[in-house]
Design a protein around this motif. Structure first.
Motif, PDB file in Angstrom:
ATOM      1  N   GLY B 115     -47.712  60.901  16.220  1.00  0.00           N
ATOM      2  CA  GLY B 115     -47.785  59.969  16.814  1.00  0.00           C
ATOM      3  C   GLY B 115     -47.191  59.465  18.319  1.00  0.00           C
ATOM      4  N   VAL B 116     -47.622  58.855  19.691  1.00  0.00           N
ATOM      5  CA  VAL B 116     -46.209  58.731  20.383  1.00  0.00           C
ATOM      6  C   VAL B 116     -45.990  57.688  20.614  1.00  0.00           C
ATOM      7  CG1 VAL B 116     -47.018  57.592  22.344  1.00  0.00           C
ATOM      8  CG2 VAL B 116     -49.086  59.335  21.309  1.00  0.00           C
ATOM      9  N   ASP B 117     -46.166  56.529  19.375  1.00  0.00           N
ATOM     10  CA  ASP B 117     -44.566  55.776  19.308  1.00  0.00           C
ATOM     11  C   ASP B 117     -43.636  55.353  18.137  1.00  0.00           C
ATOM     12  OD1 ASP B 117     -45.698  54.158  21.279  1.00  0.00           O
ATOM     13  OD2 ASP B 117     -47.037  52.898  19.778  1.00  0.00           O
ATOM     14  N   LYS B 118     -42.993  56.585  18.597  1.00  0.00           N
ATOM     15  CA  LYS B 118     -41.788  57.186  17.397  1.00  0.00           C
ATOM     16  C   LYS B 118     -41.047  55.489  17.028  1.00  0.00           C
ATOM     17  CE  LYS B 118     -41.922  61.666  18.732  1.00  0.00           C
ATOM     18  NZ  LYS B 118     -41.203  63.214  18.570  1.00  0.00           N
ATOM     19  N   PRO B 119     -40.693  55.788  15.384  1.00  0.00           N
ATOM     20  CA  PRO B 119     -39.805  54.745  15.350  1.00  0.00           C
ATOM     21  C   PRO B 119     -37.923  55.137  16.330  1.00  0.00           C
ATOM     22  CG  PRO B 119     -40.025  56.241  14.135  1.00  0.00           C
ATOM     23  CD  PRO B 119     -41.057  56.373  14.514  1.00  0.00           C
ATOM     24  N   GLY B 120     -37.299  53.936  16.182  1.00  0.00           N
ATOM     25  CA  GLY B 120     -35.690  54.627  15.941  1.00  0.00           C
ATOM     26  C   GLY B 120     -34.747  54.014  15.677  1.00  0.00           C
ATOM     27  N   VAL B 121     -33.995  54.147  16.618  1.00  0.00           N
ATOM     28  CA  VAL B 121     -32.981  53.831  15.326  1.00  0.00           C
ATOM     29  C   VAL B 121     -31.786  53.888  16.878  1.00  0.00           C
ATOM     30  CG1 VAL B 121     -30.841  54.427  13.717  1.00  0.00           C
ATOM     31  CG2 VAL B 121     -33.462  55.673  13.558  1.00  0.00           C
ATOM     32  N   THR B 122     -31.068  52.696  16.614  1.00  0.00           N
ATOM     33  CA  THR B 122     -29.824  52.529  17.263  1.00  0.00           C
ATOM     34  C   THR B 122     -28.554  51.774  17.031  1.00  0.00           C
ATOM     35  OG1 THR B 122     -32.083  51.234  18.714  1.00  0.00           O
ATOM     36  CG2 THR B 122     -29.177  50.597  19.152  1.00  0.00           C
ATOM     37  N   LEU B 123     -27.625  52.515  17.588  1.00  0.00           N
ATOM     38  CA  LEU B 123     -26.417  52.582  17.026  1.00  0.00           C
ATOM     39  C   LEU B 123     -25.776  51.438  18.277  1.00  0.00           C
ATOM     40  CD1 LEU B 123     -25.663  56.100  16.737  1.00  0.00           C
ATOM     41  CD2 LEU B 123     -25.860  55.117  14.750  1.00  0.00           C
ATOM     42  N   TYR B 124     -24.309  50.703  17.271  1.00  0.00           N
ATOM     43  CA  TYR B 124     -23.792  50.122  18.020  1.00  0.00           C
ATOM     44  C   TYR B 124     -22.549  50.194  17.605  1.00  0.00           C
ATOM     45  CZ  TYR B 124     -22.735  45.655  20.725  1.00  0.00           C
ATOM     46  OH  TYR B 124     -21.977  45.841  22.255  1.00  0.00           O
ATOM     47  N   TYR B 125     -21.472  50.756  18.726  1.00  0.00           N
ATOM     48  CA  TYR B 125     -20.332  50.749  18.233  1.00  0.00           C
ATOM     49  C   TYR B 125     -18.883  50.526  19.654  1.00  0.00           C
ATOM     50  CZ  TYR B 125     -18.688  55.306  20.929  1.00  0.00           C
ATOM     51  OH  TYR B 125     -19.184  55.829  21.674  1.00  0.00           O
ATOM     52  N   ASN B 126     -18.176  49.854  18.945  1.00  0.00           N
ATOM     53  CA  ASN B 126     -17.287  49.279  19.953  1.00  0.00           C
ATOM     54  C   ASN B 126     -15.998  50.946  20.050  1.00  0.00           C
ATOM     55  OD1 ASN B 126     -15.280  48.825  21.680  1.00  0.00           O
ATOM     56  ND2 ASN B 126     -14.968  46.674  20.065  1.00  0.00           N
ATOM     57  N   PRO B 127     -16.474  51.717  21.477  1.00  0.00           N
ATOM     58  CA  PRO B 127     -15.405  52.861  21.992  1.00  0.00           C
ATOM     59  C   PRO B 127     -14.279  52.801  22.336  1.00  0.00           C
ATOM     60  CG  PRO B 127     -18.112  52.562  23.666  1.00  0.00           C
ATOM     61  CD  PRO B 127     -16.882  51.206  22.242  1.00  0.00           C
ATOM     62  N   ASN B 129     -12.177  50.872  20.633  1.00  0.00           N
ATOM     63  CA  ASN B 129     -12.067  50.977  18.778  1.00  0.00           C
ATOM     64  C   ASN B 129     -11.777  52.093  18.069  1.00  0.00           C
ATOM     65  OD1 ASN B 129     -11.174  50.520  16.433  1.00  0.00           O
ATOM     66  ND2 ASN B 129     -12.333  48.949  15.433  1.00  0.00           N
ATOM     67  N   PRO B 130     -10.759  52.759  18.355  1.00  0.00           N
ATOM     68  CA  PRO B 130     -10.449  54.776  17.534  1.00  0.00           C
ATOM     69  C   PRO B 130     -11.110  54.977  16.377  1.00  0.00           C
ATOM     70  CG  PRO B 130      -8.487  53.569  18.548  1.00  0.00           C
ATOM     71  CD  PRO B 130      -9.213  52.796  18.491  1.00  0.00           C
ATOM     72  N   ASP B 131     -10.871  54.179  15.276  1.00  0.00           N
ATOM     73  CA  ASP B 131     -11.539  53.799  14.404  1.00  0.00           C
ATOM     74  C   ASP B 131     -13.359  53.426  14.339  1.00  0.00           C
ATOM     75  OD1 ASP B 131      -9.326  54.208  12.873  1.00  0.00           O
ATOM     76  OD2 ASP B 131      -8.753  52.316  12.233  1.00  0.00           O
ATOM     77  N   SER B 132     -13.387  52.316  14.866  1.00  0.00           N
ATOM     78  CA  SER B 132     -15.488  52.253  15.074  1.00  0.00           C
ATOM     79  C   SER B 132     -15.902  53.707  15.781  1.00  0.00           C
ATOM     80  CB  SER B 132     -14.956  51.744  16.424  1.00  0.00           C
ATOM     81  OG  SER B 132     -16.228  51.069  16.739  1.00  0.00           O
ATOM     82  N   SER B 133     -15.254  54.143  16.632  1.00  0.00           N
ATOM     83  CA  SER B 133     -15.529  55.803  16.913  1.00  0.00           C
ATOM     84  C   SER B 133     -15.575  57.121  16.179  1.00  0.00           C
ATOM     85  CB  SER B 133     -14.248  56.300  18.595  1.00  0.00           C
ATOM     86  OG  SER B 133     -14.300  55.561  19.268  1.00  0.00           O
ATOM     87  N   SER B 134     -14.830  56.836  15.224  1.00  0.00           N
ATOM     88  CA  SER B 134     -14.758  57.378  14.002  1.00  0.00           C
ATOM     89  C   SER B 134     -15.710  58.136  13.525  1.00  0.00           C
ATOM     90  CB  SER B 134     -12.952  57.635  13.411  1.00  0.00           C
ATOM     91  OG  SER B 134     -13.441  57.672  12.222  1.00  0.00           O
ATOM     92  N   VAL B 135     -16.184  56.260  12.918  1.00  0.00           N
ATOM     93  CA  VAL B 135     -16.858  55.667  12.026  1.00  0.00           C
ATOM     94  C   VAL B 135     -17.876  56.156  13.199  1.00  0.00           C
ATOM     95  CG1 VAL B 135     -18.032  54.236  10.643  1.00  0.00           C
ATOM     96  CG2 VAL B 135     -15.729  54.130  10.899  1.00  0.00           C
ATOM     97  N   PHE B 136     -18.636  56.338  14.065  1.00  0.00           N
ATOM     98  CA  PHE B 136     -19.702  56.308  14.866  1.00  0.00           C
ATOM     99  C   PHE B 136     -19.978  57.644  14.839  1.00  0.00           C
ATOM    100  CE2 PHE B 136     -20.536  58.132  18.602  1.00  0.00           C
ATOM    101  CZ  PHE B 136     -21.861  57.259  18.854  1.00  0.00           C
ATOM    102  N   GLY B 137     -19.268  58.753  15.348  1.00  0.00           N
ATOM    103  CA  GLY B 137     -19.233  60.041  14.719  1.00  0.00           C
ATOM    104  C   GLY B 137     -19.583  60.616  13.531  1.00  0.00           C
ATOM    105  N   ARG B 138     -19.267  59.969  12.620  1.00  0.00           N
ATOM    106  CA  ARG B 138     -19.836  60.869  11.354  1.00  0.00           C
ATOM    107  C   ARG B 138     -20.804  60.346  10.814  1.00  0.00           C
ATOM    108  NH1 ARG B 138     -14.730  57.979   8.821  1.00  0.00           N
ATOM    109  NH2 ARG B 138     -16.521  56.835   7.461  1.00  0.00           N
ATOM    110  N   PHE B 139     -21.318  58.738  11.205  1.00  0.00           N
ATOM    111  CA  PHE B 139     -22.994  58.190  10.917  1.00  0.00           C
ATOM    112  C   PHE B 139     -23.869  58.616  11.810  1.00  0.00           C
ATOM    113  CE2 PHE B 139     -22.693  55.646   7.373  1.00  0.00           C
ATOM    114  CZ  PHE B 139     -21.554  55.583   7.279  1.00  0.00           C
ATOM    115  N   GLN B 140     -23.296  59.625  12.854  1.00  0.00           N
ATOM    116  CA  GLN B 140     -24.404  59.994  14.466  1.00  0.00           C
ATOM    117  C   GLN B 140     -24.972  61.457  13.097  1.00  0.00           C
ATOM    118  OE1 GLN B 140     -22.804  61.068  17.589  1.00  0.00           O
ATOM    119  NE2 GLN B 140     -24.135  60.599  18.872  1.00  0.00           N
ATOM    120  N   GLY B 141     -23.081  62.353  13.094  1.00  0.00           N
ATOM    121  CA  GLY B 141     -24.089  63.187  12.116  1.00  0.00           C
ATOM    122  C   GLY B 141     -24.241  63.077  11.412  1.00  0.00           C
TER     123      GLY B 141
END
Lengths: 258, 390
Positions: B115-127, B129-141
């Motif tokens: 349907g038109v109304d697709k669900p969404g996923v929002t990610l929030y991280y802190n670029p 912070n290198p550790d935050s970026s790294s965790v973000f990269g993994r979970f984005q995958g």
């Protein structure tokens, strides 16, 4: 008698660095240290080269010892040429000058053995010589003390003993009593006379008149690189005259003193 | 021969019986390298160890959970389910670098059926912070994979083509070889040189300065024997000094590389023998150069200045192994002193096929250079202008 050392018409010129030119107050870039110099020394005699500082005494002795080569002329030591048979000449001479030092780190005992080996002296003979020379100069008391920790008198005694490890027939000493206390100086001069009596040919350089009068049989007076006079002491100096007066007259003639 | 041995022995005694020299030349280099490397290894380890990843998830789904649980190490991953009210609090935590990542699945995520109304996923991280970026990269995958799998469930396989990648199995030997080969030759040559540098000038320029060389030159020993005796003893001593460095490197490298799970046991005895051959022949060349400069210099200070200049050149040449991939294949390059040694060591350490040819060329050319250097040194000992320069 055949001469043990035959110096024939040697000349030696050094190139001066700018610094040396300033020290010498010279405008030319070269300095003639020895100029057409000839003399002989025989076994059973001490020949003294007498002259002021910078006259060319040390340069002459260094030429005889093969450390440097004359630009012209040649020197025969027991018939061997310093130009062509330097190795044989080194084997025949014992050379001592203040330029030649012993390494501070080693003991006189170690260095005596080291130089004995380099001169090819058999071990048992070297041990006998070491015992005799160390006893004579009292080196046994500090034989195991590093050269760096010795007093200058002790050090010179050690240098003297080590220059004789190979019992050379020809001995060359540059300023033999320089820097020595009166007691050590007497030990050294007495030993030179003893060596002469054994038949060695000895050449010493000095600027001390009394030393020449005391130990030398013949003398050569060297001024500005030239040998101004040579011969038996009694032939050069009249009985009513002194060697000192004779020397200063020559220096005056040369223009060295007013 | 006897004279060479006598001179060799004296130079040897000069160093070996001097406790301070033994410590500074033989023990300190190895110990220092060990300490520096161990420190570096520990530092790198600390730097690369990831602390626990903190992830807050709103409306987590079973399918996504299955995906990340398969890949993440539960010991270092802290997943918390949060409520919609808590999101802001966690965002603040992320901003303050106290938390790594927030994943918000929109309400009714799993019930979507097209349907038109697709669900969404929002990610929030802190670029920041290198550790935050790294965790973000993994979970984005994980999310992209999850997205694909959900699409497949919904529409069947919509992909136009199937992309598959495969690669050669990683050979731990070659991997380790590359690391070793880029690091070791440079370090070895540098330590070999600094070992020779600490004793070489003393033996020749020092003797000139102190006037003891003249005492040696009035003995009947041939100048060539003096040259050979000195070069030989200095070479053996320098080799011992560099062996100390070498042992320091070998002992500390595993620690340094611990985080890579690699160890140095991949090299066989033959490899070490070849390395030693290179070391032996190189040390002669280095000592030859240092001896000539020391003989030329008027005093120790001048010798130090001259040798330092050559040391800089040697370092630049040694660094070449750091930037090249494996060993050079042009045999002519193996005739250039020092460079040939660096390249041959690289070849040995990276298991190059032509290693034997390179080794022979290096060894032979090094010996030839040593002979030339000894000849020059012999002439220098004979030159009054050089020996008695004031």
């Amino acid at each position: 008698m055949e001469a043990a050392i035959q110096v024939t018409k040697i000349s030696k010129t050094f190139t001066l660095s700018r610094k040396q030119q300033k020290i010498e107050q010279s405008k030319t870039k070269t300095k003639v240290a020895v100029n057409d110099l000839s003399f002989e020394a025989y076994p059973h005699e001490i020949y003294g080269l007498l002259g002021p500082n910078g006259a060319g005494k040390t340069t002459t002795l260094r030429c005889i010892s093969t450390l440097i080569k004359p630009d012209m002329g040649d020197i025969l030591v027991q018939g061997k040429s310093v130009m062509k048979e330097a190795g044989d000449v080194r084997n025949a001479i014992g050379f001592l000058t203040s330029d030649m030092k012993l390494e501070d780190f080693f003991t006189p005992n170690y260095l005596f053995d080291y130089f004995s080996k380099l001169h090819g002296v058999p071990e048992d003979l070297a041990a006998k010589r070491k015992a005799a020379l160390f006893h004579k100069f009292g080196i046994d008391r500090f034989a195991e003390v590093k050269v760096g920790e010795l007093s200058s008198g002790m050090r010179q005694k050690a240098q003297l003993a080590i220059s004789l490890v190979h019992d050379p027939d020809v001995i060359i000493f540059d300023e033999p009593t320089n820097g020595l206390d009166v007691l050590t100086a007497k030990v050294v001069t007495d030993y030179l006379i003893e060596l002469k009596n054994e038949g060695k040919a000895i050449v010493v350089s000095t600027h001390i008149f009394s030393l020449v009068e005391k130990i030398c049989d013949r003398v050569g007076i060297i001024l500005n690189g030239k040998l101004k006079a040579t011969g038996l002491l009694q032939d050069l100096v009249a009985p009513e005259d002194t060697l000192e007066d004779y020397f200063f007259r020559l220096a005056q003639e040369e223009g060295d003193i007013q | 021969m006897k004279n060479i041995w006598t001179i060799f022995k004296k130079e040897w005694d000069r160093v070996i019986h001097d406790r301070r020299l033994v410590i500074s030349v033989m023990l300190l280099p190895g110990l220092m390298i060990f300490l520096i490397y161990t420190f570096m290894g520990t530092a790198i380890e600390n730097f690369t160890t990831v602390e626990t990843a903190n992830i807050a998830i709103l409306n987590d789904t079973a399918g996504f959970k299955a995906l990340y649980e398969a890949s993440e190490d539960p010991l270092v991953t802290d997943i918390e389910s949060i409520t919609a009210e808590e999101v802001v609090t966690y965002q603040e935590k992320v901003d303050n670098e106290e938390w790594h990542l927030i994943i918000v699945f929109s309400a009714g995520f799993e019930t979507y059926a097209g349907g038109v109304d697709k669900p969404g996923v929002t990610l929030y991280y802190n670029p920041n912070n290198p550790d935050s970026s790294s965790v973000f990269g993994r979970f984005q995958g994980y999310l992209i994979t999850y997205q694909n799998s959900l699409a497949f469930e919904l529409y069947g396989d919509t992909r136009y083509f199937i992309l598959e990648t495969s690669n050669t199995a990683i050979d731990p030997n070659q991997m380790m070889g590359l690391i070793f080969s880029s690091l070791l030759p440079m370090l070895t040559i540098m330590f070999l040189f600094s070992g020779a540098m600490s004793i070489g000038p003393e033996s020749i320029a020092g003797e000139k300065e102190r006037g003891t060389i003249a005492t040696l030159l009035v003995t009947p020993v041939k100048r060539s024997q003096i040259a050979i005796g000195k070069v030989l003893s200095l070479s053996v001593l320098s080799l011992l000094s560099s062996l100390s460095s070498f042992i320091g490197i070998i002992v500390s490298l595993p620690k340094m590389l611990a985080y890579e799970n690699l160890d140095a046991s991949i090299y066989a005895l033959g490899d070490y023998a070849m390395l030693l051959l290179v070391l032996f022949s190189t040390v002669f060349v280095i000592v030859g150069v240092i001896s000539i400069l020391s003989a030329y210099a008027k005093n120790l200070k001048e010798a130090g200045t001259l040798i330092t200049m050559i040391y800089l050149v040697v370092i630049i040449v040694s660094i070449s192994s750091f930037f090249s991939q494996g060993a050079q294949q042009n045999p002519l390059l193996y005739l250039i002193p020092i460079y040939s040694s660096v390249q041959t060591m690289t070849a040995i350490l990276s298991f190059d096929e032509s290693v034997l040819t390179f080794l022979m060329l290096t060894f032979a050319s090094n010996l030839l250079y040593t002979a030339i250097f000894i000849f020059i040194l012999n002439r220098m000992f004979d030159s009054e202008r050089i020996m008695f320069a004031k």
